[in-house]
Design a protein around this motif. Structure first.
Motif, PDB file in Angstrom:
ATOM      1  N   ARG A  50      13.241 -38.022 -29.802  1.00  0.00           N
ATOM      2  CA  ARG A  50      12.692 -36.797 -30.378  1.00  0.00           C
ATOM      3  C   ARG A  50      11.208 -36.640 -30.061  1.00  0.00           C
ATOM      4  O   ARG A  50      10.774 -35.575 -29.637  1.00  0.00           O
ATOM      5  N   GLN A  51      10.428 -37.678 -30.269  1.00  0.00           N
ATOM      6  CA  GLN A  51       8.977 -37.565 -30.159  1.00  0.00           C
ATOM      7  C   GLN A  51       8.458 -37.635 -28.725  1.00  0.00           C
ATOM      8  O   GLN A  51       7.465 -36.994 -28.413  1.00  0.00           O
ATOM      9  N   LEU A  55      10.125 -33.653 -27.293  1.00  0.00           N
ATOM     10  CA  LEU A  55       9.052 -32.802 -27.803  1.00  0.00           C
ATOM     11  C   LEU A  55       8.009 -32.477 -26.736  1.00  0.00           C
ATOM     12  O   LEU A  55       7.706 -31.314 -26.484  1.00  0.00           O
ATOM     13  N   VAL A  56       7.473 -33.478 -26.098  1.00  0.00           N
ATOM     14  CA  VAL A  56       6.411 -33.262 -25.113  1.00  0.00           C
ATOM     15  C   VAL A  56       6.919 -32.521 -23.871  1.00  0.00           C
ATOM     16  O   VAL A  56       6.330 -31.509 -23.480  1.00  0.00           O
ATOM     17  N   ALA A  59       7.754 -28.854 -24.741  1.00  0.00           N
ATOM     18  CA  ALA A  59       6.534 -28.067 -24.960  1.00  0.00           C
ATOM     19  C   ALA A  59       5.894 -27.710 -23.631  1.00  0.00           C
ATOM     20  O   ALA A  59       5.423 -26.583 -23.434  1.00  0.00           O
ATOM     21  N   TRP A  71       6.649 -22.569 -29.653  1.00  0.00           N
ATOM     22  CA  TRP A  71       7.072 -22.819 -31.035  1.00  0.00           C
ATOM     23  C   TRP A  71       8.564 -23.136 -31.127  1.00  0.00           C
ATOM     24  O   TRP A  71       9.012 -23.717 -32.102  1.00  0.00           O
ATOM     25  N   THR A  73       9.929 -25.244 -29.351  1.00  0.00           N
ATOM     26  CA  THR A  73      10.042 -26.667 -29.043  1.00  0.00           C
ATOM     27  C   THR A  73      10.542 -27.461 -30.250  1.00  0.00           C
ATOM     28  O   THR A  73      11.419 -28.315 -30.122  1.00  0.00           O
ATOM     29  N   PHE A  74       9.994 -27.162 -31.412  1.00  0.00           N
ATOM     30  CA  PHE A  74      10.341 -27.938 -32.609  1.00  0.00           C
ATOM     31  C   PHE A  74      11.812 -27.780 -33.008  1.00  0.00           C
ATOM     32  O   PHE A  74      12.508 -28.786 -33.187  1.00  0.00           O
ATOM     33  N   THR A  77      14.060 -29.417 -30.287  1.00  0.00           N
ATOM     34  CA  THR A  77      13.991 -30.872 -30.355  1.00  0.00           C
ATOM     35  C   THR A  77      14.846 -31.405 -31.501  1.00  0.00           C
ATOM     36  O   THR A  77      15.592 -32.372 -31.336  1.00  0.00           O
ATOM     37  N   GLU A  78      14.756 -30.778 -32.657  1.00  0.00           N
ATOM     38  CA  GLU A  78      15.538 -31.226 -33.813  1.00  0.00           C
ATOM     39  C   GLU A  78      17.032 -31.052 -33.580  1.00  0.00           C
ATOM     40  O   GLU A  78      17.834 -31.908 -33.966  1.00  0.00           O
TER      41      GLU A  78
END
Length: 99
Positions: A50-51, A55-56, A59, A71, A73-74, A77-78
């Protein structure tokens, strides 16, 4: 966010915020479940997935479409991390129940 929209009488936005909150909590519950049943490798994998791996890069890719796309992205990702966590849980549970 939910309380502000509810107080303003924006029921449609309140429901959308509740759906998003439910999605986020699903990912958190999967990780907590993996940690609770001492499956730390899978739990750490989901966290790193996830991180770092989602995420990166998401983004970075979405920034080419504009700030409003970043926005997304979040939630993306989840969603991906939650689905991957569910897959890990179900595959591992099926292999453990087979005798």
């Amino acid at each position: 966010m939910i309380s502000y929209n509810y107080g303003a009488g924006k029921i449609r936005r309140t429901r959308a915020a509740l759906k998003f909150a439910s999605l986020l909590s699903c990912g958190i519950m999967v990780i907590a479940n993996l940690q609770g049943v001492t499956r730390m490798k899978e739990s750490v994998f989901i966290i790193v997935l996830r991180q770092v791996f989602l995420l990166v890069p998401l983004a970075w890719v979405l920034h080419f479409l504009g700030l409003s796309a970043v926005w997304w992205t979040f939630p993306l990702t989840e969603i991906i991390a939650s689905l991957w966590g569910v897959v890990l849980v179900t595959v591992k549970d099926k292999s453990q129940t087979t005798v």
